[in-house]
Write an enzyme that holds these catalytic residues in place. Structure first.
Site, PDB file in Angstrom:
ATOM      1  N   TYR A  89       0.812  -1.223   0.000  1.00 20.65           N
ATOM      2  CA  TYR A  89       0.000   0.000   0.000  1.00 20.65           C
ATOM      3  C   TYR A  89       0.846   1.274   0.000  1.00 20.65           C
ATOM      4  O   TYR A  89       0.366   2.336   0.390  1.00 20.65           O
ATOM      5  CB  TYR A  89      -0.932  -0.006   1.211  1.00 20.65           C
TER       6      TYR A  89
ATOM      7  N   GLU B 156       2.091  -5.395  -8.542  1.00 20.69           N
ATOM      8  CA  GLU B 156       1.532  -6.223  -7.475  1.00 20.69           C
ATOM      9  C   GLU B 156       1.824  -7.704  -7.688  1.00 20.69           C
ATOM     10  O   GLU B 156       2.145  -8.427  -6.738  1.00 20.69           O
ATOM     11  CB  GLU B 156       0.028  -5.968  -7.351  1.00 20.69           C
TER      12      GLU B 156
ATOM     13  N   ASN C 131     -14.634  -4.196   2.508  1.00 21.69           N
ATOM     14  CA  ASN C 131     -15.178  -4.371   1.160  1.00 21.69           C
ATOM     15  C   ASN C 131     -14.678  -5.625   0.452  1.00 21.69           C
ATOM     16  O   ASN C 131     -14.740  -5.751  -0.752  1.00 21.69           O
ATOM     17  CB  ASN C 131     -14.965  -3.119   0.309  1.00 21.69           C
TER      18      ASN C 131
ATOM     19  N   HIS D  25      -9.585  -6.777  -3.092  1.00 23.69           N
ATOM     20  CA  HIS D  25      -8.735  -5.776  -3.742  1.00 23.69           C
ATOM     21  C   HIS D  25      -8.463  -6.261  -5.153  1.00 23.69           C
ATOM     22  O   HIS D  25      -8.241  -7.450  -5.376  1.00 23.69           O
ATOM     23  CB  HIS D  25      -7.402  -5.629  -3.003  1.00 23.69           C
TER      24      HIS D  25
END
Length: 148
Positions: free
Chosen positions: A49, A126, A112, A115
């Site tokens: 992040y 990533e 949520n 990702h």
């Protein structure tokens, strides 16, 4: 084939949604190229992040992502980054359409469920971070029934 990084967050794992989420990508016709369950270390979460490190919610996001195991995946297919984001839904589940993962399975932004990479560039970054060992190179025998 384009590739993307998808991570089922701790809430999705704890709620038993891993199979449901994988099923949605498989039913669409995408190929699973990499899969692992990971207990994320703080330094790794901060690296993942890093682009959000100046945001006020960064510390809470890191704390959350290290709070339980996640399922990290690489998916491949035509336009997978854009289509994957459509399957996932808007960041805020309240703004996500019914039929999307977040629209159907989430209520709060901070929980949520999932990702997904937001661009081809972030997907490459990533995937390299989460799968330094590489991914499986294979193609389904159903390929001609999915792609022209």
């Amino acid at each position: 084939m384009e590739q993307t990084f998808i991570m089922i967050k701790p809430d999705g794992v704890q709620r038993g949604l891993v199979g449901e989420i994988i099923s949605r990508f498989e039913k669409k016709g995408f190929y699973l190229k990499g899969l692992k369950m990971v207990s994320v270390e703080r330094s790794f979460a901060e690296k993942h992040y890093a682009d959000l490190s100046a945001k006020p919610f960064f510390a809470g996001l890191v704390e959350y992502i290290i709070s339980g195991p996640v399922v990290a995946m690489v998916w491949a297919g035509k336009n997978i980054v854009v289509t994957g984001r459509k399957i996932i839904g808007a960041t805020n589940p309240a703004d996500s359409a019914p039929g999307t993962i977040r629209g159907d399975l989430a209520i709060e932004i901070g929980r949520n469920v999932i990702h997904g990479s937001d661009s081809i560039e972030s997907a490459s970054k990533e995937i390299a971070l989460w799968f330094p060992e590489g991914v499986a190179e294979w193609q389904s025998n159903l390929h001609p029934w999915i792609y022209e």
